[in-house]
Design an enzyme around this catalytic site. Structure first.
Site: not given
Ligand SMILES: NC(=O)c1ccc[n+]([C@@H]2O[C@H](COP(=O)([O-])OP(=O)(O)OC[C@H]3O[C@@H](n4cnc5c(N)ncnc54)[C@H](OP(=O)(O)O)[C@@H]3O)[C@@H](O)[C@H]2O)c1
Length: 269
Positions: A56, A117
């Protein structure tokens, strides 16, 4: 907050994701102040599980997390810090070096969880686990886990790990059931492995349908909160939504306390 316990380890059902905090594939200093504010807001609300990775913002996310933890004076022992080694660094020496670099950036002397990862293409899982087991022995990592592993790779990891595999982190949301369909959720539930649902609101491209809308109205909640509540009401499932917005960060935290009825769970299933 609700919790999930495996192998005497109790984790909050909702943690804080940090992909895009501080940048995407490289550091973006313009994002620092909004990123620091989001992390501060999460820690002040009571989030204790912070998910990050060396990948990240090419390590800058870990630097910002380390900085904020120092600023808010939260006790290290109260936190669960997850980091991940990237698929290009899965050879023995690289795993050791990656973990040490993550610890330096986070200003910590141990990680709670260290995860692979993504599965490697070229390096044998035996070699990677040789290094991961060494990190646990040396006290640099408390628990091991993996991400994006299917059942076959999970079983191989369990056989190679000297300590229980605590989690498999995979995409899981109302709009992505691929790891239900391939049997990973059921395998985790039957084998005491936490399934950490990533992208739980589909990276902000969340599909809101009539079912979600009507259940949300009934609970005076948002559809995103209902989607998170549905996830964390499932056995062995925890999640790590990411947000820059303090209102969303609070809503996501509160989602763990929403109780959905059997009928509502069935409709969402
Ligand atoms: N292990 C892996 O391969 C892998 C892959 C992907 C992700 N991850 C981890 O999982 C975490 C979460 O996944 P992600 O970041 O991909 O996606 P996510 O959490 O599903 O989505 C994040 C997005 O959703 C919006 N959001 C979050 N809460 C909200 C709410 N209550 N209402 C409206 N919009 C909301 C945020 O915008 P705002 O900022 O406007 O709220 C942001 O743009 C990552 O940050 C990372 O730590 C791991």
């Amino acid at each position: 907050m609700k919790y999930e316990t495996v192998h005497n380890l109790t984790l909050p059902k909702i943690g804080f994701g940090t992909w895009k905090i501080g940048g995407e594939s490289s550091p973006n200093p313009k994002m620092d102040s909004v990123s620091l504010a989001a992390l501060r807001s999460a820690l002040e609300l009571g989030y204790t599980h912070i998910d990050t990775a060396e990948m990240y913002a090419a390590g800058h996310t870990e630097e910002l997390i380390g900085q904020v933890i120092r600023e808010v004076h939260v006790k290290r022992e109260a936190l669960f810090i997850t980091s991940k080694v990237m698929p290009e660094h899965l050879a023995y020496d690289q795993v050791i070096r990656s973990c040490e670099a993550s610890l330096r950036r986070l200003q910590m002397d141990y990680l709670d969880f260290y995860l692979i990862h993504w599965p490697s293409v070229g390096i044998k899982l035996e070699e990677t686990f040789w290094a991961l087991n060494q990190l646990v022995k040396d006290g640099k990592v408390k628990h091991l886990g993996v991400c994006n592993f299917d059942v076959k790779l999970l079983k191989q990891s369990q056989a190679l790990s000297a300590t229980p595999i605590i989690t498999n982190q995979v995409p899981f949301s109302t709009s992505d059931r691929s790891y239900v369909k391939n049997g990973v959720l059921e395998y985790c539930q039957q084998n005491n492995i936490i399934l950490t649902a990533y992208s739980p609101v589909n990276q902000g491209h969340f599909r809101i349908n009539k079912t979600l809308e009507s259940i949300a109205r009934a609970h005076s909640a948002t559809p995103d909160q209902i989607a998170l509540a549905w996830l964390v009401l499932q056995t062995r499932v925890i999640t790590i939504p990411m947000s820059f917005n303090p209102v969303h960060i609070k809503e996501n935290w509160d989602a763990a306390d929403i109780i959905l009825g059997d009928d509502e769970m069935k409709q969402l299933n």
